[in-house]
Motif scaffolding. Sequence first.
Motif, PDB file in Angstrom:
ATOM      1  N   ARG A 181       0.809  -1.228   0.000  1.00  0.00           N
ATOM      2  CA  ARG A 181       0.000   0.000   0.000  1.00  0.00           C
ATOM      3  C   ARG A 181       0.838   1.273   0.000  1.00  0.00           C
ATOM      4  NH1 ARG A 181      -5.350  -0.410   1.673  1.00  0.00           N
ATOM      5  NH2 ARG A 181      -6.229  -2.396   0.905  1.00  0.00           N
ATOM      6  N   ILE A 182       2.083   1.188   0.487  1.00  0.00           N
ATOM      7  CA  ILE A 182       2.911   2.399   0.608  1.00  0.00           C
ATOM      8  C   ILE A 182       4.193   2.285  -0.209  1.00  0.00           C
ATOM      9  CG2 ILE A 182       4.184   3.873   2.207  1.00  0.00           C
ATOM     10  CD1 ILE A 182       2.193   3.103   4.367  1.00  0.00           C
ATOM     11  N   ILE A 183       4.995   1.267   0.082  1.00  0.00           N
ATOM     12  CA  ILE A 183       6.331   1.175  -0.509  1.00  0.00           C
ATOM     13  C   ILE A 183       6.262   0.991  -2.025  1.00  0.00           C
ATOM     14  CG2 ILE A 183       8.518  -0.055  -0.478  1.00  0.00           C
ATOM     15  CD1 ILE A 183       7.942   1.440   2.081  1.00  0.00           C
ATOM     16  N   ILE A 184       5.498   0.007  -2.471  1.00  0.00           N
ATOM     17  CA  ILE A 184       5.439  -0.277  -3.908  1.00  0.00           C
ATOM     18  C   ILE A 184       4.849   0.875  -4.715  1.00  0.00           C
ATOM     19  CG2 ILE A 184       4.354  -1.776  -5.641  1.00  0.00           C
ATOM     20  CD1 ILE A 184       4.852  -4.121  -3.798  1.00  0.00           C
ATOM     21  N   PRO A 185       3.708   1.474  -4.313  1.00  0.00           N
ATOM     22  CA  PRO A 185       3.201   2.611  -5.107  1.00  0.00           C
ATOM     23  C   PRO A 185       4.179   3.779  -5.208  1.00  0.00           C
ATOM     24  CG  PRO A 185       1.487   1.772  -3.652  1.00  0.00           C
ATOM     25  CD  PRO A 185       2.749   1.074  -3.251  1.00  0.00           C
ATOM     26  N   LEU A 186       4.971   4.004  -4.141  1.00  0.00           N
ATOM     27  CA  LEU A 186       5.930   5.102  -4.173  1.00  0.00           C
ATOM     28  C   LEU A 186       7.212   4.749  -4.929  1.00  0.00           C
ATOM     29  CD1 LEU A 186       5.618   6.426  -0.494  1.00  0.00           C
ATOM     30  CD2 LEU A 186       4.659   7.441  -2.584  1.00  0.00           C
ATOM     31  N   SER A 187       7.373   3.481  -5.274  1.00  0.00           N
ATOM     32  CA  SER A 187       8.602   3.036  -5.956  1.00  0.00           C
ATOM     33  C   SER A 187       8.316   2.529  -7.365  1.00  0.00           C
ATOM     34  CB  SER A 187       9.275   1.917  -5.147  1.00  0.00           C
ATOM     35  OG  SER A 187       9.516   2.312  -3.814  1.00  0.00           O
TER      36      SER A 187
ATOM     37  N   PRO B 283       8.587   3.849 -10.398  1.00  0.00           N
ATOM     38  CA  PRO B 283       9.632   3.990 -11.427  1.00  0.00           C
ATOM     39  C   PRO B 283      10.692   2.899 -11.345  1.00  0.00           C
ATOM     40  CG  PRO B 283       9.116   6.125 -10.484  1.00  0.00           C
ATOM     41  CD  PRO B 283       8.393   5.110  -9.647  1.00  0.00           C
ATOM     42  N   THR B 284      11.153   2.610 -10.137  1.00  0.00           N
ATOM     43  CA  THR B 284      12.155   1.557  -9.970  1.00  0.00           C
ATOM     44  C   THR B 284      11.581   0.191 -10.326  1.00  0.00           C
ATOM     45  OG1 THR B 284      13.225   2.808  -8.205  1.00  0.00           O
ATOM     46  CG2 THR B 284      13.744   0.480  -8.341  1.00  0.00           C
ATOM     47  N   ILE B 285      10.359  -0.083  -9.914  1.00  0.00           N
ATOM     48  CA  ILE B 285       9.740  -1.374 -10.204  1.00  0.00           C
ATOM     49  C   ILE B 285       9.548  -1.550 -11.701  1.00  0.00           C
ATOM     50  CG2 ILE B 285       7.596  -2.682  -9.939  1.00  0.00           C
ATOM     51  CD1 ILE B 285       7.430  -1.591  -7.086  1.00  0.00           C
ATOM     52  N   ALA B 286       9.165  -0.484 -12.400  1.00  0.00           N
ATOM     53  CA  ALA B 286       8.996  -0.562 -13.851  1.00  0.00           C
ATOM     54  C   ALA B 286      10.316  -0.910 -14.528  1.00  0.00           C
ATOM     55  CB  ALA B 286       8.457   0.761 -14.389  1.00  0.00           C
ATOM     56  N   VAL B 287      11.404  -0.321 -14.056  1.00  0.00           N
ATOM     57  CA  VAL B 287      12.718  -0.620 -14.624  1.00  0.00           C
ATOM     58  C   VAL B 287      13.116  -2.059 -14.333  1.00  0.00           C
ATOM     59  CG1 VAL B 287      15.170  -0.036 -14.528  1.00  0.00           C
ATOM     60  CG2 VAL B 287      13.468   1.773 -14.547  1.00  0.00           C
TER      61      VAL B 287
ATOM     62  N   ILE C  12      16.528   4.267 -12.183  1.00  0.00           N
ATOM     63  CA  ILE C  12      17.932   3.963 -11.919  1.00  0.00           C
ATOM     64  C   ILE C  12      18.540   4.986 -10.963  1.00  0.00           C
ATOM     65  CG2 ILE C  12      20.206   3.853 -12.959  1.00  0.00           C
ATOM     66  CD1 ILE C  12      18.609   1.365 -13.378  1.00  0.00           C
ATOM     67  N   MET C  13      18.204   6.254 -11.141  1.00  0.00           N
ATOM     68  CA  MET C  13      18.780   7.287 -10.289  1.00  0.00           C
ATOM     69  C   MET C  13      18.308   7.159  -8.845  1.00  0.00           C
ATOM     70  SD  MET C  13      20.887   8.882 -12.044  1.00  0.00           S
ATOM     71  CE  MET C  13      21.255  10.147 -10.852  1.00  0.00           C
ATOM     72  N   ILE C  14      17.041   6.763  -8.658  1.00  0.00           N
ATOM     73  CA  ILE C  14      16.555   6.559  -7.300  1.00  0.00           C
ATOM     74  C   ILE C  14      17.354   5.478  -6.596  1.00  0.00           C
ATOM     75  CG2 ILE C  14      14.598   5.707  -5.947  1.00  0.00           C
ATOM     76  CD1 ILE C  14      12.743   7.150  -7.845  1.00  0.00           C
ATOM     77  N   GLY C  15      17.696   4.419  -7.356  1.00  0.00           N
ATOM     78  CA  GLY C  15      18.450   3.335  -6.770  1.00  0.00           C
ATOM     79  C   GLY C  15      19.932   3.611  -6.633  1.00  0.00           C
ATOM     80  N   ALA C  16      20.381   4.775  -7.094  1.00  0.00           N
ATOM     81  CA  ALA C  16      21.811   5.080  -7.039  1.00  0.00           C
ATOM     82  C   ALA C  16      22.145   6.255  -6.144  1.00  0.00           C
ATOM     83  CB  ALA C  16      22.315   5.371  -8.462  1.00  0.00           C
ATOM     84  N   ILE C  17      21.131   6.824  -5.481  1.00  0.00           N
ATOM     85  CA  ILE C  17      21.371   8.012  -4.672  1.00  0.00           C
ATOM     86  C   ILE C  17      22.167   7.673  -3.420  1.00  0.00           C
ATOM     87  CG2 ILE C  17      20.248   9.766  -3.256  1.00  0.00           C
ATOM     88  CD1 ILE C  17      18.009   9.831  -5.301  1.00  0.00           C
ATOM     89  N   LYS C  18      21.760   6.623  -2.745  1.00  0.00           N
ATOM     90  CA  LYS C  18      22.496   6.224  -1.552  1.00  0.00           C
ATOM     91  C   LYS C  18      22.452   4.717  -1.421  1.00  0.00           C
ATOM     92  CE  LYS C  18      18.512   6.814   1.552  1.00  0.00           C
ATOM     93  NZ  LYS C  18      18.033   7.419   2.786  1.00  0.00           N
ATOM     94  N   GLY C  19      23.408   4.140  -0.731  1.00  0.00           N
ATOM     95  CA  GLY C  19      23.499   2.702  -0.666  1.00  0.00           C
ATOM     96  C   GLY C  19      23.107   2.157   0.677  1.00  0.00           C
TER      97      GLY C  19
END
Length: 305
Positions: free
Chosen positions: A198-204, A206-210, A298-305
């Motif tokens: 309900r929260i994490i997936i809808p907000l992510s 772009p990353t899930i589509a990639v 991709i950029m969302i997943g590369a901002i911080k580790g």
Amino acid sequence: MINTMSAKKKRKYRKSIPSIIFDTFNTILMLFLIVITLYPFWHVAMASISNPPSLIIHSGPVLHPIGGIEVGNYGLVFRNPMISLGYLNTIKYLVVGTTINMIMTMFCAYALSRKQLMLRNFVMYLIIFTMYFSGGLIPSYLLVQNLGMTDTLWALVLPGAISTYNMIIMRTAFSSIPDSMEESAKLDGANDLTILFRIIIPLSMPTIAVMILFYGVGHWNSWFSAMIYLRTRAKFPLQLILREILLANTASGETMVDTAAGDKIPLAETVKYATIMVATVPILFIYPFLQRYFVKGIMIGAIKG
């Protein structure tokens, strides 16, 4: 007064000579990269609709249909029952495999993105270790064989259920979501599954589509695992059928027609090109729908580790 301000703005935004030189060089370089990237696809597309005897004696780049436009090569390809069967098998492997990939990756990424998870860093080190070291092909084959998955769908989708690289990107995207949203949901009685879906997936998204694109393209282009684990030809994916045609340098019996002996080799060449186009074009139609998510995801997943 207005004219003076306009003149100042023009001077302010006027590019310097080094900047103009850099932009010109960058534009030329990008155009060059576009040409060398698109030319192989254009070559195959034009060759697939060329006249077979004319194509076989042609030398040099193929920038237009050689000897006129002929689409009969595609008819020969689609008359081969293995092509249509390979399409159905590939779609089945793609849908089932991508679904398993996304479920496993999202669950793993969500768990590892929670700061309260015990031994989180240790588990991450173990997972990252698999990116650099693996048992190899023979142990993997023996494992699949002992589990009874040889010559089944599961041999193609379960061993690669999670890509470590994709999971790290998704974990980073999940970690970037503020903790306050999760805390508010827990105060309202939400459990982890509710928070995830309900929260994490809808907000992510772009990353899930990639990730869907990455996994989907991987399954569509996969042929090595099928060659290793599948024995029944009726279960072969499209790419493995294409590989057989390319390596044999001829079409199968169903895609050949009664022609003179000298015409069979040219016909096989154009049929190969047509088969490549048939296998490539469908996956290309997915990119326009997911392209707008690509860079952002991709950029969302590369901002911080």
